[in-house]
Design a protein around this motif. Structure first.
Motif: not given
Length: 311
Positions: A230-238
């Protein structure tokens, strides 16, 4: 200066320093913590989500229940999220309720019945599943932010926009194989914003990339297995429980393997925080709507302490 006790737990894992970290801030019955204070505390933790757990009450049916508020690192309050729900369920039932096997979390999306046995929490997730259809979402809009995919992976197998509840929205992108999923390491950056259906155009949006890893879609045990990111912008969620619920609802409606389908999702491998997420999804008798979603997983405590904040 007022203080609040907190713990952090790693969720969707039984191994510390894997899974998805969550801060749980305990709010006493005689304490009023404002939304602005919650936002400031969330910024300080700088985790993907922080959950505020109000002091235990007893429901009309005699089971323990807790009012919860969930905030993301943006920061902003959200109506529901999966990994805070499982993390809070594990901690509340195993520790605060002294080993109770069932209880209830009251979140902004509605009440969530929770159970805890053998180190695994199960939560009956409030849902209002919606597959967006008013606007076509072209592959080029996704690939514009995933140039590595264009060069190395070709076209995605399927692109859908789903909401497990109103205010949580995900572009669900099915990739052909795990190699394509791994190449996303080099493609983090600006993400496409989905054009949502008019009455659903609000809240958080992210991209969920997934691969169905069962060669024949469903193995001998009747379990559909997925690898996800799961990716949102430059952030990835574990680990993203809400996105997992959304994509499993989508696949249950598409695959129609039966009224009830069990899913096992593995997320966070590419970022070194492997997470194991379970979803049990039940359709109605006509198999054209979601009847029940049960999310499951484990959590392990990592830290505990007190924080100070300004009144």
């Amino acid at each position: 200066m007022p203080q609040l006790e907190f713990v952090t737990v790693d969720v969707f894992t039984k191994t510390r320093f894997t899974g998805n970290p969550l801060a749980i801030v305990k709010v006493p019955a005689d304490r009023d913590v404002s939304t602005e204070q919650c936002l400031e505390i969330t910024r300080e933790f700088s985790l993907s989500e922080t959950l505020f757990l109000h002091e235990q009450q007893t429901g009309n049916d005699g089971v323990p229940e807790w009012r919860v508020r969930i905030f993301i690192a943006a920061p902003a309050e959200i109506p529901f999220a999966g990994h805070p729900t499982i993390g809070a369920a594990c901690y509340a039932l195993s520790t605060l309720a002294k080993g109770a096997q069932k209880g209830r979390l009251i979140c902004n999306a509605g009440p969530i019945g929770i159970q805890y046995t053998d180190g695994v929490a199960r939560a009956a997730i409030p849902h209002n599943y919606h597959r967006h259809s008013e606007h076509a979402f072209k592959p080029e809009e996704v690939y514009g932010s995933h140039e590595v995919m264009i060069r190395a992976c070709g076209k995605a197998k399927a692109i859908d926009i789903v909401s497990p509840v109103k205010g949580m929205n995900f572009i669900a992108i099915e990739l052909p194989d795990l190699e394509a999923l791994a190449l996303e390491n080099n493609a983090l950056g600006p993400q496409p914003k989905p054009r949502l259906d008019e009455e659903w155009d609000e809240g958080f949006s992210g991209s969920l990339l997934y691969v169905i890893t069962n060669a024949s879609t469903c193995n001998d045990d009747g379990v559909v297995k997925l690898r996800t990111r799961m990716i949102e912008g430059a952030f990835e969620d574990p680990a993203t429980g809400s996105a997992s619920c959304g994509v499993c609802a989508l696949l249950a409606m598409k695959l129609k393997l039966g009224r009830t389908t069990k899913f096992e999702l593995t997320q966070g491998v590419e970022m070194g925080r492997k997470s194991d997420i379970g979803v049990l999804l039940t359709l109605n008798e006509s198999m054209d709507a979601v009847e029940r979603i049960e999310l499951s997983g484990s959590a392990v405590k990592v830290m505990e302490g007190r924080l100070e904040y300004e009144l």
